[in-house]
Design a protein around this motif. Structure first.
Motif, PDB file in Angstrom:
ATOM      1  N   GLY A 125       0.830  -1.201   0.000  1.00 43.78           N
ATOM      2  CA  GLY A 125       0.000   0.000   0.000  1.00 43.78           C
ATOM      3  C   GLY A 125       0.861   1.246   0.000  1.00 43.78           C
ATOM      4  N   GLY A 126       0.447   2.242   0.777  1.00 40.92           N
ATOM      5  CA  GLY A 126       1.193   3.481   0.843  1.00 40.92           C
ATOM      6  C   GLY A 126       2.355   3.378   1.818  1.00 40.92           C
ATOM      7  N   LYS A 127       2.928   4.543   2.146  1.00 39.74           N
ATOM      8  CA  LYS A 127       4.065   4.562   3.055  1.00 39.74           C
ATOM      9  C   LYS A 127       3.607   4.228   4.467  1.00 39.74           C
ATOM     10  CE  LYS A 127       3.790   9.607   3.558  1.00 39.74           C
ATOM     11  NZ  LYS A 127       4.474  10.883   3.239  1.00 39.74           N
ATOM     12  N   THR A 128       4.519   3.589   5.222  1.00 39.18           N
ATOM     13  CA  THR A 128       4.181   3.186   6.582  1.00 39.18           C
ATOM     14  C   THR A 128       5.116   3.888   7.573  1.00 39.18           C
ATOM     15  OG1 THR A 128       5.535   1.192   6.216  1.00 39.18           O
ATOM     16  CG2 THR A 128       3.161   0.993   5.898  1.00 39.18           C
ATOM     17  N   PHE A 129       6.134   3.193   8.057  1.00 44.36           N
ATOM     18  CA  PHE A 129       7.089   3.778   8.996  1.00 44.36           C
ATOM     19  C   PHE A 129       8.342   4.224   8.256  1.00 44.36           C
ATOM     20  CE2 PHE A 129       7.295  -0.813   8.809  1.00 44.36           C
ATOM     21  CZ  PHE A 129       8.638  -1.094   8.668  1.00 44.36           C
ATOM     22  N   THR A 130       9.347   4.663   9.002  1.00 47.96           N
ATOM     23  CA  THR A 130      10.600   5.090   8.381  1.00 47.96           C
ATOM     24  C   THR A 130      11.739   4.163   8.774  1.00 47.96           C
ATOM     25  OG1 THR A 130      11.227   6.577  10.206  1.00 47.96           O
ATOM     26  CG2 THR A 130       9.872   7.507   8.425  1.00 47.96           C
ATOM     27  N   THR A 131      12.796   4.201   7.965  1.00 42.16           N
ATOM     28  CA  THR A 131      13.978   3.403   8.250  1.00 42.16           C
ATOM     29  C   THR A 131      15.217   4.210   7.879  1.00 42.16           C
ATOM     30  OG1 THR A 131      15.011   1.235   7.902  1.00 42.16           O
ATOM     31  CG2 THR A 131      14.014   2.278   5.980  1.00 42.16           C
ATOM     32  N   SER A 132      16.380   3.699   8.272  1.00 46.59           N
ATOM     33  CA  SER A 132      17.613   4.467   8.083  1.00 46.59           C
ATOM     34  C   SER A 132      18.311   4.191   6.752  1.00 46.59           C
ATOM     35  CB  SER A 132      18.585   4.167   9.236  1.00 46.59           C
ATOM     36  OG  SER A 132      18.858   2.781   9.299  1.00 46.59           O
ATOM     37  N   SER A 133      17.796   3.227   5.971  1.00 40.02           N
ATOM     38  CA  SER A 133      18.430   2.907   4.690  1.00 40.02           C
ATOM     39  C   SER A 133      17.386   2.918   3.578  1.00 40.02           C
ATOM     40  CB  SER A 133      19.111   1.538   4.752  1.00 40.02           C
ATOM     41  OG  SER A 133      18.159   0.520   5.037  1.00 40.02           O
ATOM     42  N   TRP A 134      17.853   2.898   2.325  1.00 39.65           N
ATOM     43  CA  TRP A 134      16.930   2.888   1.198  1.00 39.65           C
ATOM     44  C   TRP A 134      17.381   1.865   0.167  1.00 39.65           C
ATOM     45  CZ3 TRP A 134      18.847   4.443  -3.652  1.00 39.65           C
ATOM     46  CH2 TRP A 134      20.099   5.090  -3.636  1.00 39.65           C
ATOM     47  N   ASN A 135      16.436   1.347  -0.620  1.00 39.95           N
ATOM     48  CA  ASN A 135      16.783   0.375  -1.660  1.00 39.95           C
ATOM     49  C   ASN A 135      16.114   0.652  -3.006  1.00 39.95           C
ATOM     50  OD1 ASN A 135      14.154  -0.362  -1.141  1.00 39.95           O
ATOM     51  ND2 ASN A 135      14.625  -2.408  -0.351  1.00 39.95           N
ATOM     52  N   ARG A 136      15.373   1.770  -3.105  1.00 39.66           N
ATOM     53  CA  ARG A 136      14.762   2.180  -4.365  1.00 39.66           C
ATOM     54  C   ARG A 136      14.816   3.701  -4.464  1.00 39.66           C
ATOM     55  NH1 ARG A 136      14.698  -2.644  -4.418  1.00 39.66           N
ATOM     56  NH2 ARG A 136      13.179  -4.043  -5.412  1.00 39.66           N
ATOM     57  N   GLU A 137      14.775   4.182  -5.720  1.00 35.60           N
ATOM     58  CA  GLU A 137      14.752   5.623  -5.924  1.00 35.60           C
ATOM     59  C   GLU A 137      13.908   5.963  -7.141  1.00 35.60           C
ATOM     60  OE1 GLU A 137      17.755   9.510  -6.250  1.00 35.60           O
ATOM     61  OE2 GLU A 137      18.593   7.464  -6.319  1.00 35.60           O
ATOM     62  N   SER A 138      12.887   6.762  -6.932  1.00 33.78           N
ATOM     63  CA  SER A 138      12.030   7.289  -8.012  1.00 33.78           C
ATOM     64  C   SER A 138      11.660   6.211  -9.032  1.00 33.78           C
ATOM     65  CB  SER A 138      12.720   8.463  -8.710  1.00 33.78           C
ATOM     66  OG  SER A 138      12.925   9.525  -7.810  1.00 33.78           O
ATOM     67  N   CYS A 139      10.757   5.342  -8.623  1.00 32.42           N
ATOM     68  CA  CYS A 139      10.348   4.269  -9.543  1.00 32.42           C
ATOM     69  C   CYS A 139       8.900   3.880  -9.279  1.00 32.42           C
ATOM     70  CB  CYS A 139      11.271   3.067  -9.401  1.00 32.42           C
ATOM     71  SG  CYS A 139      11.118   2.190  -7.835  1.00 32.42           S
ATOM     72  N   VAL A 140       8.380   3.053 -10.175  1.00 28.40           N
ATOM     73  CA  VAL A 140       7.033   2.515 -10.037  1.00 28.40           C
ATOM     74  C   VAL A 140       7.099   1.204  -9.268  1.00 28.40           C
ATOM     75  CG1 VAL A 140       5.097   1.497 -11.315  1.00 28.40           C
ATOM     76  CG2 VAL A 140       6.129   3.633 -12.091  1.00 28.40           C
ATOM     77  N   ILE A 141       6.184   1.027  -8.322  1.00 25.79           N
ATOM     78  CA  ILE A 141       6.148  -0.219  -7.546  1.00 25.79           C
ATOM     79  C   ILE A 141       4.793  -0.897  -7.715  1.00 25.79           C
ATOM     80  CG2 ILE A 141       7.862   0.561  -5.875  1.00 25.79           C
ATOM     81  CD1 ILE A 141       5.621   1.195  -3.935  1.00 25.79           C
ATOM     82  N   ILE A 142       4.799  -2.209  -7.575  1.00 27.69           N
ATOM     83  CA  ILE A 142       3.606  -3.041  -7.724  1.00 27.69           C
ATOM     84  C   ILE A 142       3.317  -3.716  -6.395  1.00 27.69           C
ATOM     85  CG2 ILE A 142       2.498  -4.863  -9.080  1.00 27.69           C
ATOM     86  CD1 ILE A 142       3.540  -2.607 -10.815  1.00 27.69           C
ATOM     87  N   SER A 143       2.042  -3.723  -5.985  1.00 24.32           N
ATOM     88  CA  SER A 143       1.664  -4.449  -4.777  1.00 24.32           C
ATOM     89  C   SER A 143       1.832  -5.945  -5.010  1.00 24.32           C
ATOM     90  CB  SER A 143       0.210  -4.141  -4.410  1.00 24.32           C
ATOM     91  OG  SER A 143       0.028  -2.769  -4.180  1.00 24.32           O
ATOM     92  N   ARG A 144       2.459  -6.602  -4.055  1.00 24.55           N
ATOM     93  CA  ARG A 144       2.636  -8.050  -4.132  1.00 24.55           C
ATOM     94  C   ARG A 144       1.715  -8.759  -3.145  1.00 24.55           C
ATOM     95  NH1 ARG A 144       8.124 -11.078  -2.265  1.00 24.55           N
ATOM     96  NH2 ARG A 144       7.561 -13.231  -2.814  1.00 24.55           N
ATOM     97  N   PHE A 145       1.654  -8.251  -1.927  1.00 24.28           N
ATOM     98  CA  PHE A 145       0.741  -8.776  -0.905  1.00 24.28           C
ATOM     99  C   PHE A 145      -0.242  -7.678  -0.511  1.00 24.28           C
ATOM    100  CE2 PHE A 145       4.843 -11.005   0.482  1.00 24.28           C
ATOM    101  CZ  PHE A 145       4.633 -12.052  -0.415  1.00 24.28           C
ATOM    102  N   GLY A 146      -1.447  -8.085  -0.125  1.00 24.99           N
ATOM    103  CA  GLY A 146      -2.449  -7.110   0.307  1.00 24.99           C
ATOM    104  C   GLY A 146      -2.803  -6.139  -0.785  1.00 24.99           C
ATOM    105  N   MET A 147      -3.089  -6.656  -1.973  1.00 22.61           N
ATOM    106  CA  MET A 147      -3.353  -5.803  -3.134  1.00 22.61           C
ATOM    107  C   MET A 147      -4.674  -5.044  -3.000  1.00 22.61           C
ATOM    108  SD  MET A 147      -2.350  -8.417  -6.206  1.00 22.61           S
ATOM    109  CE  MET A 147      -2.527  -7.182  -7.505  1.00 22.61           C
TER     110      MET A 147
END
Length: 376
Positions: free
Chosen positions: A36-58
């Motif tokens: 879904g949308g954004k939830t909590f925050t974390t100290s690292s990142w693994n994506r930048e400016s891209c399209v994402i697809i729901s995999r669970f809880g669509m």
């Protein structure tokens, strides 16, 4: 012409997100996204400016773009082109938005839909020449920019429409002194009585009876939404028969949503009223609709918010309602004012409905543009 196609897995890499758990996570500067949308925050990142697809809880909104750096959880995935000379990722992003309903239809499960990734990989992707991909994207983005500007202007119009009546009500309060109108306590104009909750051990009737029971959930601006009314039995009515409301009264919510006021329709005359509302009855020297409008004004609500009793939820005491001060012109002038306010209310509602309908049309237009762009 119809473009040749290739399976998604032939031309794109499907990349899953990485599992992260809030309770074992170090908060930081990057939001975590998943199904879904954004939830909590974390100290690292693994994506930048891209399209994402729901995999669970669509949900039906299973394709979304996230700008900037973020962390993609394992409940989502992203897709990128294997060969930018054959198909750009930017082009693929637009295809995914076009295919959103198809992708959602690939979800499996009842309580929670999860993406069938194997079938997702088999989606047929239209493959125009690389130069034409750029032309298609340019046309789409130009058309979408115009639609977004139209949506912005319509949102502004909708906001202005919503402010018409509040502005008129405030003008009545602010001009009272200059017009020689007295500020009169509501308690001097009527009797104020509370509603009643169902007696202990009693429940709502399973179907419609002679005794409707009006809840705050049924309140809409200036009236009642009758689409989900509750009813009580003869036995329950006998226990709370004194706590009814007349079509000549004005109701006002006193718990939960404070200050929602209105008048009940004739077919609900004599209905029982919730304990979370009060009725203003036996009106004296005040027009019913004039009193209703004054209670819904920002000026009256400012008086209410300073007069709320804090229990488990904010509650407005009946004696506080009696203290509310409203401007009181002569009765004949009240009726003239009400006529103008009714017309303004009707106009504002029509404008809001029109803007809302047109906003929906713009969304449909975007879908149409996308499907047309990739079916040449």
């Amino acid at each position: 012409m119809t473009y040749p196609t290739k399976k998604l897995e032939e031309v794109a890499e499907v990349e899953y997100g990485t599992r992260v758990v809030k309770s074992r996570n170090e908060p930081g500067d990057y939001y975590v996204y998943g199904g879904g949308g954004k939830t909590f925050t974390t100290s690292s990142w693994n994506r930048e400016s891209c399209v994402i697809i729901s995999r669970f809880g669509m949900s039906e909104n299973c394709v979304r773009r996230v700008d900037g750096r973020f962390f993609l959880n394992d409940s989502g995935l992203s897709v990128r082109s294997k060969d930018e000379q054959e198909m750009t990722t930017h082009y693929l992003d637009w295809i995914l938005f076009t295919f959103q309903s198809k992708i959602y239809a690939l979800g499996r499960g009842q309580a929670q839909k999860n993406l069938d990734v194997d079938r997702f990989r088999e989606l047929e992707i239209p493959m125009p020449p690389i130069a034409e991909q750029g032309e298609i994207i340019a046309r789409i983005e130009k058309q979408f920019a115009k639609i977004d500007e139209a949506a912005r202007l319509r949102a502004e119009s909708e906001k202005l429409a919503a402010e018409l009546l509040p502005a008129a009500l405030h003008e009545i309060f602010s001009s009272a002194e200059s017009k020689g109108w007295k500020m009169v306590a509501v308690g001097d104009l009527c009797d104020i009585k509370g509603g009643k909750r169902l007696p202990k051990g009693h429940v709502f009737a399973t179907g419609e009876t002679k005794y409707p029971y009006i809840r705050v959930a049924d309140f809409v601006p200036y009236g009642i939404d009758q689409s989900s009314l509750k009813y009580i039995t003869d036995e329950t009515f006998k226990s709370i028969s004194r706590y009814t409301i007349s079509k000549h009264d004005v109701f006002i919510s006193i718990a939960g949503t404070i200050g929602s006021a209105g008048i009940i329709p004739e077919n609900l005359d004599g209905a029982n009223l919730t304990e979370n509302a009060a009725k203003l009855t036996n009106l004296k020297n005040v027009d019913q609709r004039y009193l209703m409008f004054m209670l819904t004004s920002k000026d009256a609500k400012l008086q209410m918010t300073g007069d709320m009793i804090q229990t488990t939820i904010a509650k407005l005491g009946l004696f506080r309602i009696a203290r509310l001060k409203i401007p009181l012109p002569p009765l004949a002038q009240q009726k003239v004012i009400v006529k103008k306010l009714d017309a303004l209310s009707t106009k504002a509602r029509a404008l809001r409905d029109l803007q809302s309908s047109q906003s929906t049309d713009l969304k449909v237009l975007k879908h149409s543009i996308l499907h047309q762009a990739f079916s040449q």
